[in-house]
Scaffold this active site. Structure first.
Site, PDB file in Angstrom:
ATOM      1  N   ALA A 112       0.815  -1.228   0.000  1.00 24.27           N
ATOM      2  CA  ALA A 112       0.000   0.000   0.000  1.00 24.27           C
ATOM      3  C   ALA A 112       0.844   1.272   0.000  1.00 24.27           C
ATOM      4  CB  ALA A 112      -0.954   0.001   1.187  1.00 24.27           C
ATOM      5  N   TYR A 134       2.997 -12.800 -15.681  1.00 26.33           N
ATOM      6  CA  TYR A 134       2.020 -11.984 -14.946  1.00 26.33           C
ATOM      7  C   TYR A 134       0.607 -12.551 -15.128  1.00 26.33           C
ATOM      8  CZ  TYR A 134      -0.359  -7.612 -13.533  1.00 26.33           C
ATOM      9  OH  TYR A 134      -1.151  -6.661 -12.927  1.00 26.33           O
TER      10      TYR A 134
HETATM   11  P1  NAP Z   1       2.644  -0.338  -7.927  1.00 23.42           P
HETATM   12  O1  NAP Z   1       2.299   1.107  -8.050  1.00 23.42           O
HETATM   13  O2  NAP Z   1       3.848  -0.856  -8.602  1.00 23.42           O
HETATM   14  O3  NAP Z   1       2.706  -0.700  -6.347  1.00 23.42           O
HETATM   15  C1  NAP Z   1       3.021  -2.012  -5.948  1.00 23.42           C
HETATM   16  C2  NAP Z   1       2.948  -2.118  -4.429  1.00 23.42           C
HETATM   17  O4  NAP Z   1       3.279  -3.470  -4.065  1.00 23.42           O
HETATM   18  C3  NAP Z   1       3.956  -1.230  -3.715  1.00 23.42           C
HETATM   19  O5  NAP Z   1       3.371  -0.757  -2.515  1.00 23.42           O
HETATM   20  C4  NAP Z   1       5.120  -2.174  -3.422  1.00 23.42           C
HETATM   21  O6  NAP Z   1       5.892  -1.791  -2.276  1.00 23.42           O
HETATM   22  C5  NAP Z   1       4.347  -3.445  -3.106  1.00 23.42           C
HETATM   23  N1  NAP Z   1       5.166  -4.656  -3.228  1.00 23.42           N
HETATM   24  C6  NAP Z   1       5.908  -5.065  -4.301  1.00 23.42           C
HETATM   25  N2  NAP Z   1       6.517  -6.227  -4.012  1.00 23.42           N
HETATM   26  C7  NAP Z   1       6.131  -6.561  -2.738  1.00 23.42           C
HETATM   27  C8  NAP Z   1       6.429  -7.650  -1.875  1.00 23.42           C
HETATM   28  N3  NAP Z   1       7.238  -8.659  -2.232  1.00 23.42           N
HETATM   29  N4  NAP Z   1       5.869  -7.667  -0.632  1.00 23.42           N
HETATM   30  C9  NAP Z   1       5.050  -6.673  -0.236  1.00 23.42           C
HETATM   31  N5  NAP Z   1       4.742  -5.616  -1.018  1.00 23.42           N
HETATM   32  C10 NAP Z   1       5.281  -5.566  -2.241  1.00 23.42           C
HETATM   33  O7  NAP Z   1       1.431  -1.262  -8.435  1.00 23.42           O
HETATM   34  P2  NAP Z   1      -0.127  -0.913  -8.684  1.00 23.42           P
HETATM   35  O8  NAP Z   1      -0.285  -0.474 -10.089  1.00 23.42           O
HETATM   36  O9  NAP Z   1      -0.655  -0.100  -7.588  1.00 23.42           O
HETATM   37  O10 NAP Z   1      -0.752  -2.390  -8.624  1.00 23.42           O
HETATM   38  C11 NAP Z   1      -1.310  -2.933  -7.420  1.00 23.42           C
HETATM   39  C12 NAP Z   1      -1.925  -4.289  -7.731  1.00 23.42           C
HETATM   40  O11 NAP Z   1      -2.932  -4.136  -8.744  1.00 23.42           O
HETATM   41  C13 NAP Z   1      -0.931  -5.308  -8.283  1.00 23.42           C
HETATM   42  O12 NAP Z   1      -1.250  -6.592  -7.797  1.00 23.42           O
HETATM   43  C14 NAP Z   1      -1.152  -5.240  -9.779  1.00 23.42           C
HETATM   44  O13 NAP Z   1      -0.783  -6.415 -10.423  1.00 23.42           O
HETATM   45  C15 NAP Z   1      -2.648  -4.994  -9.833  1.00 23.42           C
HETATM   46  N6  NAP Z   1      -3.104  -4.377 -11.084  1.00 23.42           N
HETATM   47  C16 NAP Z   1      -2.648  -3.166 -11.492  1.00 23.42           C
HETATM   48  C17 NAP Z   1      -3.118  -2.625 -12.662  1.00 23.42           C
HETATM   49  C18 NAP Z   1      -2.678  -1.288 -13.161  1.00 23.42           C
HETATM   50  O14 NAP Z   1      -3.084  -0.923 -14.285  1.00 23.42           O
HETATM   51  N7  NAP Z   1      -1.925  -0.519 -12.418  1.00 23.42           N
HETATM   52  C19 NAP Z   1      -4.033  -3.330 -13.435  1.00 23.42           C
HETATM   53  C20 NAP Z   1      -4.462  -4.572 -13.006  1.00 23.42           C
HETATM   54  C21 NAP Z   1      -4.009  -5.083 -11.811  1.00 23.42           C
HETATM   55  P3  NAP Z   1       7.221  -0.839  -2.467  1.00 23.42           P
HETATM   56  O15 NAP Z   1       6.690   0.553  -2.746  1.00 23.42           O
HETATM   57  O16 NAP Z   1       7.887  -0.902  -1.142  1.00 23.42           O
HETATM   58  O17 NAP Z   1       8.009  -1.408  -3.603  1.00 23.42           O
END
Ligand code: NAP
Length: 248
Positions: free
Chosen positions: A14, A156
């Site tokens: 988060a 993915y």
């Molecule tokens: P993001 O901006 O890259 O943020 C990812 C978050 O996950 C960050 O808080 C990161 O922490 C944390 N994280 C990464 N590796 C981790 C680990 N091993 N243990 C605990 N935390 C970890 O991603 P987002 O776009 O918000 O995506 C969030 C979720 O939605 C993901 O599951 C993604 O696949 C899904 N999603 C996203 C999209 C999109 O268009 N953005 C679409 C479909 C699904 P740090 O900041 O400390 O690295």
């Protein structure tokens, strides 16, 4: 209206993006928030303060969601700090995109471990608490890519499709204990994850979406509020598409 008043949610990943949006929206609905992050210590500290300013209890934990033992320790600590967990949101995720031809074994393993095994780790870890309470809402973040597939994202897509099978199975196993398990499948949500894409690619995505815009973290957060709240007490085993109509 505060839909999550006095509930406690544990949200993985988060510190940024969608997870941050969920945490802030949940706090606005009166929910206490425990959240995790991987490396972004400063962002996590800032979020903790922003959440507390909304009048709820909030704490960030640096914890690797891919690590089985760490997930159990995390949940034990959150229960000590917050006494209960009502909602688990498995949101942490990464991408390591490449065509299959160029995808290395470690690119496959790390995406599966952080995106899919984490969901097993965390769900196992909260299970006992949810069973004791005879209630709980599990929300897992999949993706349109897990439903449809995407060239260059075989790792993915596999992780996100796996989440759907996992969630439906858990919904069947735990429904009799009033534990619900649902998936959200976001489409194109504008966060740091999507900032990696070229602007012309992003524009192409936007034009192809029936609602003609990328989603915002709040769009996903509002769907999570519904699935976490008592408005959805008869809904389990579902995949809710938050994608502006992409799959229509
Ligand atoms: P993001 O901006 O890259 O943020 C990812 C978050 O996950 C960050 O808080 C990161 O922490 C944390 N994280 C990464 N590796 C981790 C680990 N091993 N243990 C605990 N935390 C970890 O991603 P987002 O776009 O918000 O995506 C969030 C979720 O939605 C993901 O599951 C993604 O696949 C899904 N999603 C996203 C999209 C999109 O268009 N953005 C679409 C479909 C699904 P740090 O900041 O400390 O690295």
């Amino acid at each position: 209206m505060k839909l999550l008043d006095q509930k406690t949610a544990l949200i993985t990943g988060a510190s940024r993006g969608i997870g941050r949006g969920i945490a802030m929206t949940f706090a606005q609905h009166g929910c206490h928030v425990a959240f995790t992050y991987s490396r972004s210590i400063e962002a996590a500290q800032a979020l903790e303060k922003d959440l507390q300013a909304l009048g709820v209890e909030a704490k960030g934990y640096q914890s690797d969601a891919a690590d089985f033992d760490a997930a159990q320790e995390l949940v034990d600590q959150v229960l000590k700090d917050f006494q209960t967990i009502d909602v688990l949101i498995n949101n942490a995720g990464i991408t390591k995109d490449n065509l299959l031809m160029r995808m290395g074994e470690s690119d496959f393993d790390s995406v599966i471990n952080i995106n899919l095994k984490s969901v097993f780790n965390m769900t196992k870890a909260v299970q006992r608490c949810f069973l004791k309470q005879r209630k709980g809402s599990l929300i897992h973040m999949s993706s349109v890519v897990g439903v449809k597939g995407n060239a260059g994202q075989a790792n993915y897509a596999a992780s996100k499709a796996g989440i759907i099978g996992f969630s439906k199975s858990v919904a069947l196993e735990l429904g009799s204990r009033n534990i619900r398990s649902n998936v959200i499948a976001p489409g194109f949500i504008e966060t740091e994850m999507t900032e990696k894409l070229a602007e012309d690619v992003v524009q192409g995505w936007r034009e192809g979406i029936p609602l003609k815009r990328g989603g915002q973290p709040e769009d996903v957060a509002n769907a999570c509020v519904f699935l976490a709240s008592d408005l959805s007490t008869y809904i389990t085993g579902q995949v809710l598409h938050v994608d502006g109509g992409m799959l229509t």
